[in-house]
Design a protein around this motif. Structure first.
Motif, short mmCIF file in Angstrom:
data_model
loop_
_atom_site.label_atom_id
_atom_site.label_comp_id
_atom_site.label_asym_id
_atom_site.label_seq_id
_atom_site.Cartn_x
_atom_site.Cartn_y
_atom_site.Cartn_z
N LYS A 1 58.24 35.56 -10.87
CA LYS A 1 57.96 36.98 -10.75
C LYS A 1 59.28 37.73 -10.56
N ASN A 2 59.22 39.02 -10.67
CA ASN A 2 60.40 39.86 -10.56
C ASN A 2 61.16 39.55 -9.26
N PHE A 3 62.47 39.40 -9.38
CA PHE A 3 63.40 39.16 -8.27
C PHE A 3 63.29 37.77 -7.64
N ASP A 4 62.68 36.80 -8.34
CA ASP A 4 62.72 35.42 -7.85
C ASP A 4 64.15 34.91 -7.96
N GLU A 5 64.56 34.08 -6.99
CA GLU A 5 65.89 33.49 -7.00
C GLU A 5 65.79 32.05 -7.50
N ILE A 6 66.65 31.72 -8.45
CA ILE A 6 66.70 30.38 -9.05
C ILE A 6 68.07 29.79 -8.76
N GLN A 7 68.11 28.51 -8.37
CA GLN A 7 69.41 27.87 -8.16
C GLN A 7 69.47 26.59 -8.98
N ALA A 8 70.57 26.47 -9.74
CA ALA A 8 70.90 25.28 -10.52
C ALA A 8 72.34 24.95 -10.21
N GLY A 9 72.59 23.75 -9.67
CA GLY A 9 73.95 23.42 -9.24
C GLY A 9 74.38 24.38 -8.15
N ARG A 10 75.60 24.93 -8.28
CA ARG A 10 76.10 25.92 -7.32
C ARG A 10 75.82 27.35 -7.78
N THR A 11 75.11 27.49 -8.89
CA THR A 11 74.85 28.82 -9.46
C THR A 11 73.49 29.32 -9.02
N ARG A 12 73.48 30.56 -8.51
CA ARG A 12 72.23 31.22 -8.15
C ARG A 12 71.99 32.37 -9.11
N PHE A 13 70.75 32.46 -9.59
CA PHE A 13 70.34 33.49 -10.55
C PHE A 13 69.28 34.37 -9.91
N LEU A 14 69.17 35.57 -10.42
CA LEU A 14 68.07 36.46 -10.08
C LEU A 14 67.28 36.67 -11.37
N PHE A 15 65.97 36.39 -11.32
CA PHE A 15 65.11 36.63 -12.48
C PHE A 15 64.63 38.07 -12.39
N ILE A 16 64.83 38.81 -13.46
CA ILE A 16 64.48 40.24 -13.50
C ILE A 16 63.43 40.46 -14.57
N ALA A 17 62.31 41.02 -14.17
CA ALA A 17 61.24 41.38 -15.10
C ALA A 17 60.82 42.79 -14.74
N ASN A 18 61.55 43.76 -15.25
CA ASN A 18 61.33 45.16 -14.88
C ASN A 18 60.70 45.96 -16.00
N ARG A 19 59.79 46.79 -15.63
CA ARG A 19 59.17 47.71 -16.57
C ARG A 19 60.11 48.89 -16.77
#
Length: 124
Positions: free
Chosen positions: A102-120
């Protein structure tokens, strides 16, 4: 030489992605590629260290094909692709089954952190 897909290219699309008024993106918020962003414009997007990934991440702890994001209408899911170090979503380890995003979920792979953005977005 292959194009560096970590840059923030401006993509012009003459229609809304998937026929809906949403902007989908992965933004790096911590790690070796700070401030990299990838707009999601396909039904499946792979993230990994390989040049074959849709979003290439230069993190030695990220597998060549680390995880995949799938779009099904207005439902978004993440699937770990058998990565060596695993994928975390909001601090929880991803298993072999897809995890709904969902919008603004945080994902981490290795040392990299991502923010998932699903904005209208709204067209004026």
């Amino acid at each position: 030489m292959a194009k560096d897909r970590r840059t923030t290219d401006v993509i012009t699309i003459d229609r809304d992605p998937f026929g809906s008024p949403y902007v989908l993106a992965l933004a790096v918020i911590a790690g070796p590629d700070p401030h990299a962003i990838h707009r999601i414009v396909a039904i499946e997007t792979t993230v990994g260290a390989s040049e074959e990934a849709d979003f290439v991440v230069k993190d030695p702890r990220v597998s060549s094909q680390h995880f995949k994001i799938r779009i099904n209408g207005h439902l978004y899911s993440l699937l770990d692709l058998g990565s060596t170090n695993g994928t975390l979503v909001n601090g929880n380890l991803s298993t072999k089954t897809p995890i709904r995003l969902k919008n603004f979920d945080e994902i981490q792979a290795g040392r990299t952190r991502f923010l998932f953005i699903a904005n209208r977005f709204r067209s004026e």
